[in-house]
Design a protein around this motif. Structure first.
Motif, mmCIF file in Angstrom:
data_model
loop_
_atom_site.group_PDB
_atom_site.id
_atom_site.type_symbol
_atom_site.label_atom_id
_atom_site.label_comp_id
_atom_site.label_asym_id
_atom_site.label_seq_id
_atom_site.Cartn_x
_atom_site.Cartn_y
_atom_site.Cartn_z
ATOM 1 N N SER A 59 0.874 -1.104 0.024
ATOM 2 C CA SER A 59 -0.011 -0.071 0.078
ATOM 3 C C SER A 59 1.005 1.141 -0.033
ATOM 4 N N ALA A 60 2.119 1.305 0.732
ATOM 5 C CA ALA A 60 2.908 2.568 0.635
ATOM 6 C C ALA A 60 3.411 2.651 -0.543
ATOM 7 N N LEU A 61 3.957 1.665 -1.336
ATOM 8 C CA LEU A 61 4.387 1.926 -2.513
ATOM 9 C C LEU A 61 3.250 2.299 -3.769
ATOM 10 N N CYS A 62 2.061 1.801 -3.330
ATOM 11 C CA CYS A 62 1.051 2.316 -4.386
ATOM 12 C C CYS A 62 0.661 3.633 -4.169
ATOM 13 N N ALA A 63 0.562 3.876 -2.905
ATOM 14 C CA ALA A 63 0.255 5.335 -2.461
ATOM 15 C C ALA A 63 1.318 6.139 -3.095
ATOM 16 N N ASP A 64 2.618 6.127 -3.157
ATOM 17 C CA ASP A 64 3.420 6.735 -3.733
ATOM 18 C C ASP A 64 3.087 7.158 -5.384
ATOM 19 N N ILE A 65 2.864 5.787 -5.833
ATOM 20 C CA ILE A 65 2.527 5.939 -7.344
ATOM 21 C C ILE A 65 1.547 6.877 -7.557
ATOM 22 N N ASP A 66 0.307 6.725 -6.534
ATOM 23 C CA ASP A 66 -0.958 7.607 -6.796
ATOM 24 C C ASP A 66 -0.255 9.084 -6.577
ATOM 25 N N ASP A 67 0.515 9.441 -5.544
ATOM 26 C CA ASP A 67 0.738 10.775 -5.243
ATOM 27 C C ASP A 67 1.819 11.409 -6.601
ATOM 28 N N ARG A 68 2.315 10.532 -7.221
ATOM 29 C CA ARG A 68 3.098 11.023 -8.481
ATOM 30 C C ARG A 68 2.193 11.297 -9.427
ATOM 31 N N LYS A 69 1.251 10.534 -9.619
ATOM 32 C CA LYS A 69 0.099 10.562 -10.474
ATOM 33 C C LYS A 69 -0.649 11.762 -10.394
ATOM 34 N N ARG A 70 -0.661 12.123 -9.239
ATOM 35 C CA ARG A 70 -1.492 13.534 -9.092
ATOM 36 C C ARG A 70 -0.381 14.822 -9.380
ATOM 37 N N ARG A 71 0.439 14.515 -9.075
ATOM 38 C CA ARG A 71 1.548 15.520 -9.302
ATOM 39 C C ARG A 71 1.860 15.907 -10.947
ATOM 40 N N ILE A 72 1.665 14.594 -11.564
ATOM 41 C CA ILE A 72 1.865 14.860 -12.879
ATOM 42 C C ILE A 72 0.632 15.642 -13.516
ATOM 43 N N ASN A 73 -0.601 15.113 -12.955
ATOM 44 C CA ASN A 73 -1.922 15.905 -13.317
ATOM 45 C C ASN A 73 -1.628 17.317 -13.324
ATOM 46 N N SER A 74 -1.346 17.725 -11.998
ATOM 47 C CA SER A 74 -1.264 19.201 -11.768
ATOM 48 C C SER A 74 -0.206 19.899 -12.776
ATOM 49 N N MET A 75 1.043 19.304 -12.922
ATOM 50 C CA MET A 75 2.014 20.009 -13.731
ATOM 51 C C MET A 75 1.648 19.916 -15.055
ATOM 52 N N LYS A 76 0.578 19.081 -15.558
ATOM 53 C CA LYS A 76 0.005 19.164 -17.018
ATOM 54 C C LYS A 76 -1.041 20.343 -17.176
ATOM 55 N N ASN A 77 -1.516 20.515 -15.923
ATOM 56 C CA ASN A 77 -2.640 21.666 -16.017
ATOM 57 C C ASN A 77 -2.015 22.832 -15.982
ATOM 58 N N GLU A 78 -0.916 22.881 -15.318
ATOM 59 C CA GLU A 78 -0.029 24.005 -15.255
ATOM 60 C C GLU A 78 0.536 24.529 -16.808
ATOM 61 N N LEU A 79 0.980 23.390 -17.383
ATOM 62 C CA LEU A 79 1.436 23.461 -18.696
ATOM 63 C C LEU A 79 0.296 24.045 -19.585
ATOM 64 N N GLN A 80 -0.984 23.531 -19.515
ATOM 65 C CA GLN A 80 -1.962 24.125 -20.214
ATOM 66 C C GLN A 80 -2.272 25.266 -20.067
ATOM 67 N N ALA A 81 -2.332 26.029 -18.659
ATOM 68 C CA ALA A 81 -2.577 27.032 -18.333
ATOM 69 C C ALA A 81 -1.480 28.133 -19.011
ATOM 70 N N ILE A 82 0.033 27.857 -19.001
ATOM 71 C CA ILE A 82 0.910 28.566 -19.670
ATOM 72 C C ILE A 82 0.600 28.666 -21.328
ATOM 73 N N LYS A 83 -0.051 27.645 -21.873
ATOM 74 C CA LYS A 83 -0.168 27.763 -23.008
ATOM 75 C C LYS A 83 -1.623 28.538 -23.371
ATOM 76 N N GLY A 84 -2.579 28.729 -22.291
ATOM 77 C CA GLY A 84 -3.693 29.450 -22.335
ATOM 78 C C GLY A 84 -4.889 28.647 -22.526
ATOM 79 N N VAL A 85 -4.808 27.277 -22.035
ATOM 80 C CA VAL A 85 -5.728 26.418 -22.131
ATOM 81 C C VAL A 85 -6.226 26.047 -20.771
ATOM 82 N N ARG A 86 -7.661 25.868 -20.732
ATOM 83 C CA ARG A 86 -8.128 25.449 -19.542
ATOM 84 C C ARG A 86 -8.587 23.953 -19.931
ATOM 85 N N VAL A 87 -8.519 22.934 -18.772
ATOM 86 C CA VAL A 87 -8.893 21.597 -18.818
ATOM 87 C C VAL A 87 -9.969 21.092 -18.017
ATOM 88 N N CYS A 88 -11.170 20.649 -18.425
ATOM 89 C CA CYS A 88 -12.089 20.334 -17.405
ATOM 90 C C CYS A 88 -11.462 19.184 -16.435
#
Length: 114
Positions: A59-88
């Motif tokens: 469970s600790a390793l799986c939680a680590d993966i889940d946290d990293r996936k959340r960070r990736i999604n957050s960073m992808k949203n930041e990239l979209q914001a830089i490009k002037g795009v909003r994502v639902c």
């Protein structure tokens, strides 16, 4: 004469803003790549542990993966914001900066303002 300096100043600011945007984009892409590589390493680690102990607690390793996936999604949203795009956040529909509504036109979810 002052008009020329004002134009040069404006042009310089524009180039500076574009350079910062490109730098931010590059840094975010590098961070995303790092997180994706680390997810692969953790998955490999889970596989090795499972092979030696199929009934272990992962469970600790799986939680680590889940946290990293959340960070990736957050960073992808930041990239979209830089490009002037909003994502639902619910359905993933992309809207450009001209879309001024507060809710997704596809699913109705409230759009987060960056």
């Amino acid at each position: 004469m002052a008009g020329i300096f004002d134009k040069l100043s404006g042009a310089t600011k524009g180039v500076s803003d574009m350079s910062k945007s490109a730098s931010d984009t590059s840094n975010l892409k590098k961070k995303i790549a790092y997180e994706q590589e680390r997810i692969q390493e953790v998955m490999l680690e889970i596989g090795k542990h499972y092979y030696s102990n199929p009934n272990g607690d992962y469970s600790a390793l799986c939680a680590d993966i889940d946290d990293r996936k959340r960070r990736i999604n957050s960073m992808k949203n930041e990239l979209q914001a830089i490009k002037g795009v909003r994502v639902c956040s619910k359905c993933g529909t992309k809207f450009d900066e001209k879309y001024t509504f507060e809710f997704c036109g596809k699913c109705g979810t409230k759009l987060v303002s960056e």
